[in-house]
Design an enzyme around this catalytic site. Sequence first.
Site, mmCIF file in Angstrom:
data_model
loop_
_atom_site.group_PDB
_atom_site.id
_atom_site.type_symbol
_atom_site.label_atom_id
_atom_site.label_comp_id
_atom_site.label_asym_id
_atom_site.label_seq_id
_atom_site.Cartn_x
_atom_site.Cartn_y
_atom_site.Cartn_z
ATOM 1 N N LYS A 12 59.853 -12.075 -16.076
ATOM 2 C CA LYS A 12 60.197 -12.826 -17.279
ATOM 3 C C LYS A 12 60.297 -11.876 -18.462
ATOM 4 O O LYS A 12 59.718 -10.776 -18.469
ATOM 5 C CB LYS A 12 59.171 -13.920 -17.580
ATOM 6 C CG LYS A 12 57.743 -13.436 -17.886
ATOM 7 C CD LYS A 12 57.507 -13.040 -19.325
ATOM 8 C CE LYS A 12 56.080 -12.540 -19.553
ATOM 9 N NZ LYS A 12 55.896 -11.872 -20.859
ATOM 10 N N ASP A 149 50.361 -16.823 -17.977
ATOM 11 C CA ASP A 149 51.791 -16.724 -17.675
ATOM 12 C C ASP A 149 52.152 -17.353 -16.331
ATOM 13 O O ASP A 149 53.335 -17.557 -16.035
ATOM 14 C CB ASP A 149 52.228 -15.249 -17.631
ATOM 15 C CG ASP A 149 52.342 -14.627 -19.007
ATOM 16 O OD1 ASP A 149 52.395 -15.375 -19.999
ATOM 17 O OD2 ASP A 149 52.375 -13.385 -19.085
#
Length: 317
Positions: A12, A149
Amino acid sequence: MKNTITLSSYAKINLSIDVGRPDPETGMHPVDMIMQQVSLSDTVRIDLSDCGEDEEDRISLSCSKPFLPTDDRNLAWRAAALMREAFADHPEVRRSRIHIDIQKRIPVAAGLAGGSGNAAAVIHGLNTMWRLGLSLREICDLCARLGSDIPFTACGQARRNYVLPRKVRKDPLAVSCMHATGTGTLLTPVRPLKAAVVLAKPPISVSTASVYKGIDSCEIPARPENGLLAEALARGDREAAEAQMINVLENYTLAAEPQVAALKALMEESCAGAGKVLMSGSGPTVFALFRDREDAVKAGKALRHRKYETFWCQTTI
């Protein structure tokens, strides 16, 4: 019971990050950020075998990067342990020996959530193999117990791993771009950005804990308006979106780590065609967003020539 599953575990980038003052009780900083999945990925393979009543060596892990831990210091190992504990009464769980193999492509300790994604892949894989029937929300809740996350990476993986159950893949949370708040686990889907991406990393690692500790003493001259960023992404207004792509953690990392500052300056100067250059997470990776794939490939080759660890990829939609 299915004995083997192979999943892609995606990196990401942070299109924006803002942080607040730490909570006096937990010491954690509230965040307000937009995360976007990219196509760079690790491969996570899980193999199950029958261990009967043997309690020893229920979880093992191998990795293509020999310097990475393969015991309970590894998030993927801990994800397997969490699933064994959470579903200990399930008959298939009780009899399963788990082996995880990770082929790493995502740079380590780079602000790209590589380890977080590996953990999410293990939770997805075991849910599928053990036929637990978990919803994506339940998977995210388990992921949140391991790290902030990890729920986001689980959502993006659900969209692109077609071996996962249909109800997981078709869940409204199975998206590749999210507005994350709180500790990073409160997620709201956002229309993803379509862009070619160059990722470059200097030969250092950055301590996330040190960055979050240091940011408290930094002056923050500009903060992202993430509501405006989400709205700009929703209507496809690239210029307005890029105006709100701000990572406040740069105020600490670029000052504390001159190599990261030098890389960002180099990319801003030399990446012709890039609309935005920004640090991802707490660093040290810096990314550049391109409209044109050829511009991205050219920029990536130039950075590799300068000996930076560099990857060309694209956002996932």
